[in-house]
Scaffold this active site. Structure first.
Site, short mmCIF file in Angstrom:
data_model
loop_
_atom_site.label_atom_id
_atom_site.label_comp_id
_atom_site.label_asym_id
_atom_site.label_seq_id
_atom_site.Cartn_x
_atom_site.Cartn_y
_atom_site.Cartn_z
N ARG A 47 0.87 -1.17 0.00
CA ARG A 47 0.00 0.00 0.00
C ARG A 47 0.91 1.22 0.00
NH1 ARG A 47 -5.02 2.19 1.83
NH2 ARG A 47 -4.80 4.41 1.35
N GLU B 25 -12.23 4.14 -4.79
CA GLU B 25 -12.45 2.72 -4.56
C GLU B 25 -12.97 2.02 -5.81
OE1 GLU B 25 -11.86 0.98 -1.64
OE2 GLU B 25 -10.91 2.84 -0.97
N ARG C 135 -0.83 -5.25 4.76
CA ARG C 135 -0.06 -4.90 3.56
C ARG C 135 1.20 -4.13 3.94
NH1 ARG C 135 -5.09 -2.10 0.48
NH2 ARG C 135 -5.03 -0.99 2.47
#
Length: 211
Positions: free
Chosen positions: A31, A39, A81
């Site tokens: 990320r 999104e 992440r």
């Protein structure tokens, strides 16, 4: 837990999920620290405006390129992440390039280094001024009566009718006249109750919709 890697990994991207998240060829999901992107569609939730374009922009920047990965802050986000910067061969930050293109927006969290905050916010402000990417449409969104309520603790902003707006303490509450002021000061829209438009409909997301 998978290894985060050395402070200066040389990596390549295998898959781009959206405008802020990739999977590397070594299997790690990364990320990009300090940015957020519209999104993509999840379940019954439609994609947000500019999600596909944002994903294409990140793919064009990273596809087939030898990158350097540098962990930032706590090193992982709440989804596990790897959290950090991807750096292009010329030394440019992929996150800064995404902001400069108007394909992502600044996203603050507590241990984001001040030097990175300043760089990313400067790139975002330039993109806003130049009308890059999604900014012309986003900055034309009608503001709610009374403007937005910003939370100085989380750096998120809410419309007055959003549930979380009523939970902001007086000490942390910041009055924001419109989206331009909110984004310019480094606030990002709360995900649970967002004004961001959905893709392809011309309709903005409802301030009362739940994720």
């Amino acid at each position: 837990m998978p290894r985060l890697g050395a402070a200066r990994d040389v990596v390549s991207v295998a898959r781009v999920f959206d405008g802020d998240t990739v999977r590397l060829t070594d299997g790690r999901r990364v990320r990009l620290a300090g940015i957020d992107a519209p999104e993509t569609a999840h379940g019954e939730a439609p994609a947000q405006y500019y999600a596909a374009a944002s994903r294409r922009e990140l793919a064009s920047l990273t596809r087939g390129v030898a990158l350097r990965f540098e962990p930032v802050g706590r090193g992982r986000d709440r989804f596990g992440r790897a959290l950090g910067e991807l750096v292009l061969p010329d030394g440019a930050s992929v996150a800064e390039r995404m902001l400069a293109a108007g394909a992502a927006f600044f996203f603050w969290y507590p241990d984001l280094p001040d030097s990175l905050v300043h760089r990313l916010l400067a790139a975002q402000r330039r993109a806003m001024e130049q009308g890059r990417g999604f900014w012309p449409r986003i900055l034309r969104l009608p503001s709610p009566a009374g403007g937005y309520a910003g939370n100085a603790a989380s750096h998120r902003f809410h419309a007055p009718g959003c549930p979380d707006a009523g939970r902001i303490s007086r000490r942390n509450r910041v009055a924001l006249a419109d989206a331009r002021q909110a984004f310019g000061l480094g606030f990002s829209p709360a995900r649970e109750c967002t004004p961001w438009p959905t893709a392809g409909t011309g309709r903005k997301s409802s301030w009362t919709d739940k994720p």
